[in-house]
Design a protein around this motif. Structure first.
Motif, PDB file in Angstrom:
ATOM      1  N   ILE A 155       0.840  -1.190   0.000  1.00 47.39           N
ATOM      2  CA  ILE A 155       0.000   0.000   0.000  1.00 47.39           C
ATOM      3  C   ILE A 155       0.877   1.243   0.000  1.00 47.39           C
ATOM      4  O   ILE A 155       1.932   1.275   0.634  1.00 47.39           O
ATOM      5  CB  ILE A 155      -0.940  -0.018   1.226  1.00 47.39           C
ATOM      6  CG1 ILE A 155      -1.930  -1.174   1.081  1.00 47.39           C
ATOM      7  CG2 ILE A 155      -1.672   1.305   1.393  1.00 47.39           C
ATOM      8  CD1 ILE A 155      -2.836  -1.359   2.271  1.00 47.39           C
ATOM      9  N   SER A 156       0.461   2.263  -0.707  1.00 42.52           N
ATOM     10  CA  SER A 156       1.237   3.497  -0.823  1.00 42.52           C
ATOM     11  C   SER A 156       1.492   4.111   0.553  1.00 42.52           C
ATOM     12  O   SER A 156       0.593   4.128   1.414  1.00 42.52           O
ATOM     13  CB  SER A 156       0.490   4.500  -1.694  1.00 42.52           C
ATOM     14  OG  SER A 156       1.045   5.798  -1.575  1.00 42.52           O
ATOM     15  N   PRO A 157       2.685   4.644   0.780  1.00 37.84           N
ATOM     16  CA  PRO A 157       2.955   5.346   2.044  1.00 37.84           C
ATOM     17  C   PRO A 157       2.014   6.522   2.277  1.00 37.84           C
ATOM     18  O   PRO A 157       1.831   6.944   3.416  1.00 37.84           O
ATOM     19  CB  PRO A 157       4.401   5.832   1.876  1.00 37.84           C
ATOM     20  CG  PRO A 157       5.006   4.924   0.863  1.00 37.84           C
ATOM     21  CD  PRO A 157       3.884   4.584  -0.074  1.00 37.84           C
ATOM     22  N   ARG A 158       1.410   7.032   1.226  1.00 40.10           N
ATOM     23  CA  ARG A 158       0.481   8.154   1.366  1.00 40.10           C
ATOM     24  C   ARG A 158      -0.928   7.695   1.763  1.00 40.10           C
ATOM     25  O   ARG A 158      -1.785   8.531   2.052  1.00 40.10           O
ATOM     26  CB  ARG A 158       0.437   8.955   0.062  1.00 40.10           C
ATOM     27  CG  ARG A 158       1.802   9.482  -0.327  1.00 40.10           C
ATOM     28  CD  ARG A 158       1.818  10.264  -1.616  1.00 40.10           C
ATOM     29  NE  ARG A 158       3.194  10.510  -2.031  1.00 40.10           N
ATOM     30  CZ  ARG A 158       3.971  11.466  -1.531  1.00 40.10           C
ATOM     31  NH1 ARG A 158       3.469  12.276  -0.609  1.00 40.10           N
ATOM     32  NH2 ARG A 158       5.220  11.615  -1.925  1.00 40.10           N
ATOM     33  N   GLU A 159      -1.142   6.402   1.764  1.00 37.04           N
ATOM     34  CA  GLU A 159      -2.441   5.856   2.137  1.00 37.04           C
ATOM     35  C   GLU A 159      -2.373   4.988   3.389  1.00 37.04           C
ATOM     36  O   GLU A 159      -3.384   4.809   4.075  1.00 37.04           O
ATOM     37  CB  GLU A 159      -3.012   5.028   0.980  1.00 37.04           C
ATOM     38  CG  GLU A 159      -3.376   5.846  -0.243  1.00 37.04           C
ATOM     39  CD  GLU A 159      -4.523   6.813   0.044  1.00 37.04           C
ATOM     40  OE1 GLU A 159      -5.465   6.434   0.767  1.00 37.04           O
ATOM     41  OE2 GLU A 159      -4.458   7.960  -0.442  1.00 37.04           O
ATOM     42  N   ALA A 160      -1.208   4.438   3.687  1.00 35.07           N
ATOM     43  CA  ALA A 160      -1.089   3.461   4.772  1.00 35.07           C
ATOM     44  C   ALA A 160      -1.525   4.032   6.115  1.00 35.07           C
ATOM     45  O   ALA A 160      -2.259   3.393   6.881  1.00 35.07           O
ATOM     46  CB  ALA A 160       0.350   2.950   4.855  1.00 35.07           C
ATOM     47  N   GLY A 161      -1.082   5.241   6.426  1.00 32.48           N
ATOM     48  CA  GLY A 161      -1.433   5.848   7.704  1.00 32.48           C
ATOM     49  C   GLY A 161      -2.903   6.140   7.819  1.00 32.48           C
ATOM     50  O   GLY A 161      -3.509   5.971   8.889  1.00 32.48           O
ATOM     51  N   ARG A 162      -3.508   6.584   6.708  1.00 34.88           N
ATOM     52  CA  ARG A 162      -4.939   6.879   6.722  1.00 34.88           C
ATOM     53  C   ARG A 162      -5.750   5.617   6.985  1.00 34.88           C
ATOM     54  O   ARG A 162      -6.711   5.631   7.783  1.00 34.88           O
ATOM     55  CB  ARG A 162      -5.362   7.501   5.392  1.00 34.88           C
ATOM     56  CG  ARG A 162      -6.855   7.832   5.316  1.00 34.88           C
ATOM     57  CD  ARG A 162      -7.248   8.334   3.941  1.00 34.88           C
ATOM     58  NE  ARG A 162      -6.944   7.363   2.897  1.00 34.88           N
ATOM     59  CZ  ARG A 162      -7.713   6.296   2.634  1.00 34.88           C
ATOM     60  NH1 ARG A 162      -8.799   6.057   3.359  1.00 34.88           N
ATOM     61  NH2 ARG A 162      -7.384   5.476   1.662  1.00 34.88           N
ATOM     62  N   ILE A 163      -5.365   4.518   6.353  1.00 34.81           N
ATOM     63  CA  ILE A 163      -6.091   3.260   6.545  1.00 34.81           C
ATOM     64  C   ILE A 163      -5.976   2.789   7.989  1.00 34.81           C
ATOM     65  O   ILE A 163      -6.970   2.376   8.605  1.00 34.81           O
ATOM     66  CB  ILE A 163      -5.551   2.192   5.572  1.00 34.81           C
ATOM     67  CG1 ILE A 163      -5.856   2.600   4.127  1.00 34.81           C
ATOM     68  CG2 ILE A 163      -6.149   0.821   5.883  1.00 34.81           C
ATOM     69  CD1 ILE A 163      -5.176   1.729   3.089  1.00 34.81           C
TER      70      ILE A 163
END
Length: 325
Positions: A155-163
Motif C-alpha cells: 500500500i502506498s505510504p500516502r495511504e497506509a497511515g490513513r487506513i
C-alpha cells in the motif's frame, strides 16, 4: 556532568551518536544550508557555522534525552517525583534497557535523518521505517506497526497511515509522529514550505490524525525558530503562525478548541509540573514541550536569547516526565 562525559562513559550511546553525527555530516554536504530561501530574518544575525552546530545539537541531544528519559517511560509525574532523581544514563525502565540505549523514538528519527542524508522522499522514509520494523525492535507503537504493515503489503505510504487511522475508529492520536519529526524542522530551517509539507507527509505516514500532524508542525516550527536564534517567546509565536499558515496551505480543517494544539500550548504557560499529562497523547506532548521551553532553568536553555518577561519559573532540577511514543 557535561554531555561529552556522559557520552564517553556510555559506549552504546556513543556508537549511536557517532552514527547520527556521520549522518549529519553527510546531510550537510548534500544540502547547502545557505542556499535555500530564508524565512526568518534573524538567520542573518548569526554565522552559518553556529546554525550547523545548533542543528547537530538538536539531533544529538534528542538521542541523549531519549536514553536518559527511557528510565521513566510510562511513569506518572507523581511516581517520578517519589522516586530517586534520574540524573545519569542508567537505562532500565519497562524495557530493561542498557545504560545509554535509545528507544524507538530515536531509532525512527535516525531513519528520517538517513533519508535526508541520501536525498529525501516519503517513499524512502517509508522503506527505512519498514527495514527498521523488520529488525524486530523491542517497542513499536500500535498505530506505527499497523501502518507499516500496510506498506509492507504494497500500500502506498500516502495511504497506509490513513487506513490504519480509519481502522482505529478515527481516534488514535498518540505521539509517535512528533517524537521523530525533528530532522525536518532542523534541516529545513530556511524553507518553510518544504518544512511544512514534509512534516505533514512524514507524520501521516503512520499518524494520520490532524492532532498528530499539527503537533509535529508546531514542534518543527519551534525547532527552526530556535536554531535561527529567536527567543523562546518569539519561537512560540512563530510556531503558532506556522500552524495557521499550514492549515491554509495543506487544507487542514480548523479543529475544535479541545483538539487545537495552539490551545494546548497556550495552557503550558501557567501549568504546574504536577498537572503535566504523561499519557503519550500527542497534544499533551506538544504542551510538555512548550512547558519545558518556558520553565527550564538549565544552562543550555538559558543560552537561548529570551526577554526578561519569560525568565525561568521552575524549581531547580525538575524531574522531567518521559513522553512515550
Amino acid at each position: 556532568v557535561p554531555a561529552p562525559a556522559f557520552i564517553a562513559q556510555r559506549p552504546q550511546l556513543q556508537s549511536v551518536l557517532v552514527s547520527l553525527e556521520r549522518q549529519m555530516h553527510r546531510t550537510s554536504q548534500c544540502r547547502s544550508l545557505a542556499s535555500s530561501a530564508m524565512i526568518f530574518p534573524s538567520i542573518l544575525e548569526t554565522p552559518p557555522t553556529l546554525h550547523l552546530e545548533r542543528i547537530r545539537g538538536s539531533i544529538l541531544a534528542l538521542a541523549v534525552g531519549d536514553a536518559l528519559g527511557a528510565t521513566n517511560e510510562f511513569r506518572t509525574v507523581q511516581q517520578i517525583e517519589e522516586g530517586p532523581p534520574v540524573t545519569e544514563l542508567i537505562g532500565g525502565g519497562w524495557l530493561a534497557l542498557a545504560a545509554g540505549e535509545i528507544t524507538d523514538d530515536t531509532q525512527m528519527t535516525r531513519c528520517v535523518l538517513q533519508s535526508y542524508a541520501h536525498g529525501y522522499s516519503l517513499e524512502d522514509v517509508a522503506a527505512r521505517f519498514v527495514m527498521w520494523l523488520e529488525t524486530d525492535p523491542p517497542d513499536v507503537g500500535i498505530l506505527t506497526r499497523q501502518a507499516l504493515a500496510h506498506v509492507q503489503r504494497g500500500i502506498s505510504p500516502r495511504e497506509a497511515g490513513r487506513i490504519a487511522w480509519e481502522r482505529s475508529g478515527f481516534s488514535s492520536a498518540g505521539n509517535g509522529a512528533i517524537m521523530r519529526c525533528a530532522p525536518t524542522g532542523a534541516l529545513r530551517l530556511h524553507d518553510r514550505e518544504a518544512r511544512v509539507f514534509e512534516t505533514v507527509e512524514i507524520a501521516r505516514l503512520t499518524h494520520f490524525d490532524q492532532r498528530c500532524v499539527e503537533s509535529s508542525l508546531w514542534q518543527n516550527a519551534c525547532i527552526a525558530a530556535l536554531i535561527a536564534g529567536r527567543s523562546v517567546t518569539a519561537s512560540l509565536e512563530l510556531a503558532a503562525s506556522e500552524v495557521i499558515w499550514a492549515r491554509n496551505a495543506c487544507d487542514l480543517l480548523l479543529p475544535a478548541v479541545e483538539n487545537d494544539v495552539l490551545e494546548w500550548v497556550k495552557q503550558a504557560h501557567d501549568l504546574p509540573i504536577s498537572l503535566l499529562d504523561t499519557s503519550g497523547y500527542t497534544l499533551a506532548t506538544a504542551q510538555v514541550g512548550a512547558w519545558a521551553l518556558l520553565s527550564c532553568s538549565c544552562s543550555a536553555c538559558s543560552a537561548v536569547a529570551r526577554p526578561a518577561s519569560t525568565a525561568c519559573r521552575s524549581s531547580p532540577s525538575p524531574r522531567w516526565p518521559r513522553r512515550s511514543g
